[in-house]
Write a protein that holds these residues in place. Structure first.
Motif, PDB file in Angstrom:
ATOM      1  N   GLY A  72       6.635   1.505   6.016  1.00 15.02           N
ATOM      2  CA  GLY A  72       5.588   2.487   5.762  1.00 15.02           C
ATOM      3  C   GLY A  72       4.292   2.088   6.425  1.00 15.02           C
ATOM      4  N   VAL A 123       0.802  -1.228   0.000  1.00 14.31           N
ATOM      5  CA  VAL A 123       0.000   0.000   0.000  1.00 14.31           C
ATOM      6  C   VAL A 123       0.839   1.285   0.000  1.00 14.31           C
ATOM      7  N   ILE A 162       7.124   5.154   8.752  1.00 12.39           N
ATOM      8  CA  ILE A 162       7.536   6.271   7.902  1.00 12.39           C
ATOM      9  C   ILE A 162       6.515   6.474   6.779  1.00 12.39           C
ATOM     10  N   GLY A 163       6.559   7.656   6.176  1.00 13.06           N
ATOM     11  CA  GLY A 163       5.690   7.958   5.033  1.00 13.06           C
ATOM     12  C   GLY A 163       6.347   7.476   3.738  1.00 13.06           C
ATOM     13  N   THR A 164       5.615   7.606   2.628  1.00 14.99           N
ATOM     14  CA  THR A 164       6.109   7.056   1.361  1.00 14.99           C
ATOM     15  C   THR A 164       7.365   7.764   0.838  1.00 14.99           C
ATOM     16  N   SER A 165       7.472   9.105   1.054  1.00 16.33           N
ATOM     17  CA  SER A 165       8.693   9.795   0.605  1.00 16.33           C
ATOM     18  C   SER A 165       9.897   9.279   1.381  1.00 16.33           C
ATOM     19  N   GLU A 166       9.672   8.924   2.653  1.00 18.53           N
ATOM     20  CA  GLU A 166      10.761   8.351   3.441  1.00 18.53           C
ATOM     21  C   GLU A 166      11.078   6.927   2.984  1.00 18.53           C
ATOM     22  N   GLU A 210      10.935   6.008  -0.052  1.00 17.49           N
ATOM     23  CA  GLU A 210      11.783   6.278  -1.224  1.00 17.49           C
ATOM     24  C   GLU A 210      13.212   6.641  -0.781  1.00 17.49           C
ATOM     25  N   HIS A 211      13.300   7.483   0.248  1.00 18.40           N
ATOM     26  CA  HIS A 211      14.603   7.923   0.753  1.00 18.40           C
ATOM     27  C   HIS A 211      15.419   6.730   1.250  1.00 18.40           C
ATOM     28  N   PRO A 245       4.144   1.752  -3.793  1.00 17.13           N
ATOM     29  CA  PRO A 245       4.190   1.908  -5.250  1.00 17.13           C
ATOM     30  C   PRO A 245       4.701   3.282  -5.705  1.00 17.13           C
ATOM     31  N   GLN A 246       4.280   4.343  -4.997  1.00 17.02           N
ATOM     32  CA  GLN A 246       4.698   5.684  -5.408  1.00 17.02           C
ATOM     33  C   GLN A 246       6.190   5.899  -5.153  1.00 17.02           C
ATOM     34  N   ALA A 247       6.748   5.194  -4.158  1.00 14.16           N
ATOM     35  CA  ALA A 247       8.178   5.324  -3.866  1.00 14.16           C
ATOM     36  C   ALA A 247       9.001   4.667  -4.977  1.00 14.16           C
TER      37      ALA A 247
END
Ligand code: SF4
Lengths: 480, 200
Positions: free
Chosen positions: A136, A38, A153-157, A159-160, A41-43
């Motif tokens: 996440g 969930v 963590i959130g999705t930008s994290e 990705e990070h 995918p955006q990451a």
């Protein structure tokens, strides 16, 4: 010169600083990253657009859980059944595509190892003491049960972490929650953490990392500690942890991803140093007498709305804080409860035994213990038991627990998040009540208009048998 | 990330406290695999109420949301930030935010402005009829009635927002330091390197 005494949290933090910036922000190394369908995918998509790779695929483990239906996944011939909901199917397909493209270890939907991320991590020995673990999902704090610093963590994290295996963070404050003494009969780890949240409040731990200390936690099994740490976020703390000890080491030994041979010995020697030093200071301390904790349930729409099952629904005016009075009024309205009503008089129609808080084998055994030789009350319209992983499911079946649940009149499902969040097909209908072993009783959490009461697996089983919120200690008195 | 310098325009005079991320975007919207389109699900439950600010013509497309205490508490879902962006919201003003929401908002270029309750109350009032302007450089919120409120912001976040810096890109500049840490780790806690047993 002797160095300053440090808390367990400070020791783990210090060990993971890659770089320190002038303003106190630190680049922190992440040892273990859990990924589900969930929030990822955006990451992955962002990595693809920027042409970036996953820095350490070997430190990343992916498994679907949130969205996956918990009904049968294979047909009679052993072929995979399609997921009816198009969007859910697409999300699962995206995860499968991403793990293949970026080379990440993956437990697919029908693997024996599949399960809820927070059950799978410790069970596989992927979550280890003294490590930093992220995912996440805000209940990542669960992994603190093996002595790890773990947080959501959130999705930008996401990705990070995928791109750099680090996060930019500022150190939190430290909080000690100490529970000493002996727990009474029928009082489970879930009751302990519900009681703690009731005491500190849903925002009580904001900005803090909690260390659970004292004899009660020392005597707990690792599974019990995972239950406790899991709900740290419901007390506002992003993480909660318990110092690793012989119980932890015995639990982890020989798990698939745990260290082996000489490295195991080395690891244990290091893990033994992971204790809060004598004289280390906490920013805040909360002391609780184990004797004050009773089998508990929530009555409202915040996890802090906790009472012993022997209690009555509170009057909003009984709260000192005017904003809490207002919130309590709205909660009672949503929950359809009257002040003064005895909690044991509240009828329930749905039972949910599962979620990352309470879906391990000890939880299954505790629920089965109460249900053995009993039948679900006719009031109960829908009741499901959802094991936390394929391995928990297999173990429960080997012990015959599935038979006990099915004979009592409950459904025995495939592993996943299920009715913990109103996302997959397992939902509670509007206006109906659910005795749930999950972790959030928010408005609409189990489906629009659904009314959730949080409790332990034994208490949910007692509610199933009686058709209302019930004191498991009363049931123990009468033979099945 | 697009640079953020000023945000100016109409503002939703919302003001409710303890708005959790399940309210900002309910779970059934989380099945998406993109960041787009979530504006349709934003505040879904509240939008069923008559006279809600989100469906009020006067505020249609407003770039600012004036909210209440503890905005964005609960789940870590970044979909809450994406839903706001999709509605056209570029800044949220509130007396306080949950840690994880403010971090998610920042990473998506949404400016979160913390002001004391009485100033937020004032902005809720002004927003009914007038526009509001936020200037990040000077860290001020102003109204056509000569209100002028200053706010604090983390210097690192401010610099990232002003320059539109991408945090992942910034951290990748520390590649050598991360590599060095990984080497040390292999020596000091070698058992951690095993991971899932797959080669990097
Ligand atoms: S069971 Fe619930 S809280 Fe746990 S990971 Fe799944 S959705 Fe999150």
């Amino acid at each position: 010169m002797a160095s300053k005494p440090r808390t367990l949290y400070e020791k783990i933090w210090d060990e993971h600083v890659v770089e320190r910036r002038d303003d106190g922000t630190c680049l922190i190394f992440i040892d273990r990253h859990l990924v589900h369908e969930v929030t990822s995918p955006q990451a992955f998509e962002a990595l693809r657009i920027a042409g970036r790779k996953v820095r350490r695929p070997d430190l990343t483990l992916a498994v679907p859980d949130h969205n996956l239906p918990t009904t049968a996944r294979l047909d009679a011939s052993g072929a995979r059944l399609p997921i009816a909901d198009q969007e859910s199917a697409q999300q699962l397909a995206a995860l499968e595509h991403n793990v293949a493209e970026f080379g990440i270890r993956y437990f697919h939907a029908t693997a024996r190892e599949q399960g809820i991320v927070h059950v799978v991590g410790p069970e596989q020995g992927f979550s280890l003491p003294g490590s930093t673990i992220v995912c996440g999902d805000s209940h990542t704090a669960a992994h603190g049960g093996v002595g790890a610093l773990a947080f959501g963590i959130g999705t930008s994290e996401v990705e990070h972490v995928l791109a750099t295996q680090t996060l930019l963070l500022k150190r939190s404050k430290s909080m000690e929650v100490r529970v000493e003494g002996e727990l009474g009969t029928g009082v489970t780890p879930k009751d302990v953490i519900l009681h703690v949240i009731g005491r500190i409040g849903a925002a009580g731990g904001v900005g803090h990392v909690i260390e659970y200390r004292g004899s009660v936690f020392e005597q707990m099994s690792v599974e019990a500690r995972l239950t406790v740490c899991n709900m740290s976020i419901e007390g506002g703390a992003r993480a909660g942890l318990i110092a690793p000890d012989d119980t932890t080491f015995a639990y982890l030994k020989d798990r698939p991803f745990a260290p082996r041979g000489e490295q195991w010995e080395q690891a244990v020697a290091y893990w033994r140093t992971l204790r809060t030093d004598e004289g280390a200071e906490f920013d805040r301390s909360v002391l609780i007498d184990a004797a004050d904790i009773e089998p508990s349930v929530t009555w409202g729409t915040s996890p802090e709305d906790v009472l012993p099952i022997t209690g009555v629904v509170p009057a909003p005016e009984s709260f000192a804080d005017p904003s809490k009075q207002k919130a309590a009024r709205a909660s009672l309205d949503y929950m359809g409860l009257e002040p003064g009503q005895r909690l044991t008089d509240v009828a329930v129609q749905n039972i949910f035994i599962g979620s990352c808080t309470n879906s391990r084998i000890e939880d299954m055994r505790a629920a089965a213990e109460v249900l053995r030789g009993r039948k679900v009350h006719p009031n109960i319209r829908w009741g499901i038991v959802v094991p936390g992983s394929g391995l928990v499911k297999a173990q429960a079946e080997a012990e015959g627990l599935d038979r006990i649940f099915i004979e009592a009149g409950l459904e025995w499902r495939e592993p996943g998040c299920s009715a913990c969040l109103g996302m997959n097909p397992d939902k509670v209908p509007a206006g109906e009540r659910c005795a749930a072993t999950s972790n959030r009783n928010f408005v609409g959490r189990q489906g629009p208009g659904a009314r959730t009461h949080l409790m332990s697996p034994a208490m949910a089983a007692a509610a199933a048998v009686t058709g209302h919120l019930a004191d498991v200690r009363d049931l123990a008195k009468e033979p099945a | 990330m697009e640079p953020v310098r000023q945000v100016e325009g109409r503002a939703y005079p919302f003001g409710q406290k303890n708005i959790d991320t399940d309210i900002i975007i309910p779970a059934h919207w989380l099945k998406t695999i993109t960041r787009e389109g979530l504006g349709q699900g934003a505040f879904e439950v509240l939008r069923k109420e008559d006279g809600n600010v989100f469906d009020d013509e006067r505020y249609a497309g407003a770039p600012i949301l004036v909210a209440g205490d503890n905005f964005g508490c609960g789940s870590s879902r970044e979909h809450a930030a994406w839903a706001l962006i999709d509605m056209g919201v570029k800044a949220v003003i509130a007396p306080s935010f949950s840690d994880i929401f403010s971090s998610n908002a920042f990473k998506n270029g949404i400016l979160t402005v913390v002001l004391p309750q009485e100033q937020v109350d004032r902005l809720v009032e002004v927003a009914q009829t007038e526009t509001i302007a936020i200037d990040l450089e000077s860290q001020t919120v102003t109204t056509p009635f000569q209100d002028r409120f200053s706010f604090e912001i983390d210097p690192f976040r401010k610099a990232c927002l002003l320059d539109g810096l991408d945090e992942v890109g910034l951290t990748m500049a520390s590649d050598a330091a991360i590599g060095k840490y990984e080497m040390q780790l292999a020596a000091s806690r070698p058992w951690m390197a095993r991971g899932t047993g797959l080669a990097a």
